[in-house]
Write a protein that holds these residues in place. Sequence first.
Motif, PDB file in Angstrom:
ATOM      1  N   MET A 161       0.816  -1.208  -0.147  1.00 53.37           N
ATOM      2  CA  MET A 161       0.105   0.074  -0.063  1.00 53.37           C
ATOM      3  C   MET A 161       0.954   1.358   0.078  1.00 53.37           C
ATOM      4  SD  MET A 161      -2.994   0.940   2.588  1.00 53.37           S
ATOM      5  CE  MET A 161      -1.990   1.555   4.146  1.00 53.37           C
ATOM      6  N   THR A 162       0.611   2.071  -0.876  1.00 54.29           N
ATOM      7  CA  THR A 162       1.150   3.327  -0.930  1.00 54.29           C
ATOM      8  C   THR A 162       0.453   4.595  -0.319  1.00 54.29           C
ATOM      9  OG1 THR A 162       0.642   3.651  -3.358  1.00 54.29           O
ATOM     10  CG2 THR A 162       2.871   2.647  -2.864  1.00 54.29           C
ATOM     11  N   THR A 163      -0.196   4.403   0.555  1.00 51.43           N
ATOM     12  CA  THR A 163      -0.984   5.627   1.208  1.00 51.43           C
ATOM     13  C   THR A 163      -0.055   6.925   1.393  1.00 51.43           C
ATOM     14  OG1 THR A 163      -2.590   4.120   1.951  1.00 51.43           O
ATOM     15  CG2 THR A 163      -2.757   6.086   2.862  1.00 51.43           C
TER      16      THR A 163
ATOM     17  N   LEU B 291      -1.242  12.029   5.998  1.00 52.35           N
ATOM     18  CA  LEU B 291      -2.558  12.299   6.636  1.00 52.35           C
ATOM     19  C   LEU B 291      -2.731  13.624   6.114  1.00 52.35           C
ATOM     20  CD1 LEU B 291      -2.998  11.044  10.057  1.00 52.35           C
ATOM     21  CD2 LEU B 291      -3.672  10.032   8.034  1.00 52.35           C
TER      22      LEU B 291
ATOM     23  N   LEU C 280      -3.363  13.394   2.460  1.00 50.65           N
ATOM     24  CA  LEU C 280      -4.826  12.903   1.972  1.00 50.65           C
ATOM     25  C   LEU C 280      -6.028  13.893   2.342  1.00 50.65           C
ATOM     26  CD1 LEU C 280      -5.005   9.364   4.103  1.00 50.65           C
ATOM     27  CD2 LEU C 280      -5.009   9.739   1.822  1.00 50.65           C
TER      28      LEU C 280
ATOM     29  N   LEU D 240      -5.411  16.043  -0.698  1.00 48.23           N
ATOM     30  CA  LEU D 240      -5.991  15.621  -1.981  1.00 48.23           C
ATOM     31  C   LEU D 240      -7.664  15.588  -2.093  1.00 48.23           C
ATOM     32  CD1 LEU D 240      -3.417  12.552  -2.402  1.00 48.23           C
ATOM     33  CD2 LEU D 240      -3.821  14.647  -4.006  1.00 48.23           C
TER      34      LEU D 240
ATOM     35  N   GLY E 221     -14.090  11.269 -12.633  1.00 52.62           N
ATOM     36  CA  GLY E 221     -13.722  10.008 -13.147  1.00 52.62           C
ATOM     37  C   GLY E 221     -13.663   9.206 -11.768  1.00 52.62           C
ATOM     38  N   LEU E 222     -13.664   9.684 -10.660  1.00 51.17           N
ATOM     39  CA  LEU E 222     -13.204   8.735  -9.340  1.00 51.17           C
ATOM     40  C   LEU E 222     -14.663   8.998  -8.413  1.00 51.17           C
ATOM     41  CD1 LEU E 222      -9.758   9.753  -8.578  1.00 51.17           C
ATOM     42  CD2 LEU E 222     -10.580   7.582  -9.891  1.00 51.17           C
TER      43      LEU E 222
ATOM     44  N   LEU F 100      -4.369  13.957 -10.001  1.00 49.59           N
ATOM     45  CA  LEU F 100      -4.743  12.629 -10.335  1.00 49.59           C
ATOM     46  C   LEU F 100      -3.397  12.093 -10.380  1.00 49.59           C
ATOM     47  CD1 LEU F 100      -7.265  12.673 -13.233  1.00 49.59           C
ATOM     48  CD2 LEU F 100      -7.732  12.228 -11.109  1.00 49.59           C
TER      49      LEU F 100
ATOM     50  N   LEU G 131      -2.344  11.018  -6.743  1.00 48.26           N
ATOM     51  CA  LEU G 131      -2.967   9.833  -6.168  1.00 48.26           C
ATOM     52  C   LEU G 131      -2.067   8.781  -6.129  1.00 48.26           C
ATOM     53  CD1 LEU G 131      -6.745  10.209  -7.449  1.00 48.26           C
ATOM     54  CD2 LEU G 131      -5.770  10.947  -5.147  1.00 48.26           C
ATOM     55  N   PRO G 132      -2.151   7.842  -5.162  1.00 54.45           N
ATOM     56  CA  PRO G 132      -1.499   6.416  -4.806  1.00 54.45           C
ATOM     57  C   PRO G 132      -1.833   5.770  -6.134  1.00 54.45           C
ATOM     58  CG  PRO G 132      -2.635   6.964  -2.986  1.00 54.45           C
ATOM     59  CD  PRO G 132      -2.949   8.033  -4.074  1.00 54.45           C
ATOM     60  N   ARG G 133      -1.098   4.905  -6.695  1.00 52.81           N
ATOM     61  CA  ARG G 133      -1.082   3.812  -7.651  1.00 52.81           C
ATOM     62  C   ARG G 133      -2.113   2.975  -7.032  1.00 52.81           C
ATOM     63  NH1 ARG G 133       1.095   5.309 -12.149  1.00 52.81           N
ATOM     64  NH2 ARG G 133       2.854   6.495 -12.242  1.00 52.81           N
ATOM     65  N   GLU G 134      -2.950   2.264  -8.177  1.00 53.59           N
ATOM     66  CA  GLU G 134      -3.835   1.262  -7.320  1.00 53.59           C
ATOM     67  C   GLU G 134      -3.138   0.000  -6.919  1.00 53.59           C
ATOM     68  OE1 GLU G 134      -7.833   0.774  -9.432  1.00 53.59           O
ATOM     69  OE2 GLU G 134      -6.582   2.000 -10.877  1.00 53.59           O
ATOM     70  N   SER G 135      -3.357  -0.577  -5.996  1.00 55.08           N
ATOM     71  CA  SER G 135      -2.656  -1.817  -5.374  1.00 55.08           C
ATOM     72  C   SER G 135      -3.084  -3.110  -6.091  1.00 55.08           C
ATOM     73  CB  SER G 135      -2.695  -1.960  -3.809  1.00 55.08           C
ATOM     74  OG  SER G 135      -3.898  -1.697  -3.397  1.00 55.08           O
TER      75      SER G 135
END
Lengths: 245, 107
Positions: free
Chosen positions: A1-3, A6, A9, A12, A82-83, A238, A241-245
């Motif tokens: 996970m690349t969260t 805080l 977060l 974003l 998109g999200l 965009l 944002l972290p890459r999807e895991s």
Amino acid sequence: MTTPDLQTLEALTQDYAEFDSRKSGLATALGGALALLVGLHLFHPVRVLAGPWWKIQATVVFLAPVLWLPLKQLLFHRLYRGLGPVKVSPDMAYEQKRWHWLFMTAMALMTFQTLTLLGILRGFLGVLSHPETLQQLPTKLPAVWTTWLWVAALPWLYLTIMPWWIKGVEEARAYLVLVGQGLVWIAFSFLQEGVSIDRGGKAWAVWILLAIQTGVIVWAIRTIRRGWKEHREYLALLRALPRES
Amino acid sequence: MAKTEPSPKAILDLDRMVHEPARLAILTVLASAEEVAFLFLQRVTGLSKGNLSSHTQKLEGAGYLETVKVFQGRIPATSFRITEDGRAALRAYHQQLRGLLPKEGKP
């Protein structure tokens, strides 16, 4: 996970929510571009009520706000949703500001409608009391009923769709400018035909129109730049944002 | 008077529902907006679908968030809202954690 951390977060989420509820990016830029096109078009030195130009100008000027609303919605759904939806936290001060611009648009439309209807009524009563003046009216004036229909229906059309389709201050401002251009144009076109500007009468009307249109063009260029900048900010968001895991 | 050091018990008193990193991230995101779509929450936290579902279910069970099911046209969409309890728990957690951290300049 690349969260991310805080604070990132939070930032974003708030930035994305801003695009969902307030910022418009390319949609605002599109409003500016339409205002610019209409503004430049109105500089065209033709006698607006004469010839086929009137119908073309009327269509362009009056349809610009109506055309912009669905186009901006389309852009919003294609580019900035998109999200999925993220509702921004309520901000009373911002909402008041937004309603302030919507209220100004409503006031401009209502004032325009009242004045135009009074003008038409006055002209009609004048013709009734002096039938001989009927022959002095410009031959190419649009049909009275068409004018009545435009004047009576259009402000309501603009007003009815306004609160549901306009989400932020920037959009409200763009809408006011697009609608305002139509009002200024129709007022000017009646005035121009009535006072025969090209014979030297009341040339100040031309200067007022030029001043308003110059202001609109400056605003439009700034709005296009702001919209483009916002769009780039969104793309950066965009990418952050972290890459999807 | 010498300032009292946080007791080891204070560390154990941390709300574990919030303390878990994924759930802390979820609550932080939800506290930053009024309502957040599942897809955005998944992307911003970097969690997998299954993981996110599992954590949101736990948080919902604790009364820290509520699920909102809506239809966008014919497509069902899930969003989340933080509850007042969730907001209070997150605030309390931040305060507890700040109290536990060493003062600036100390290792």
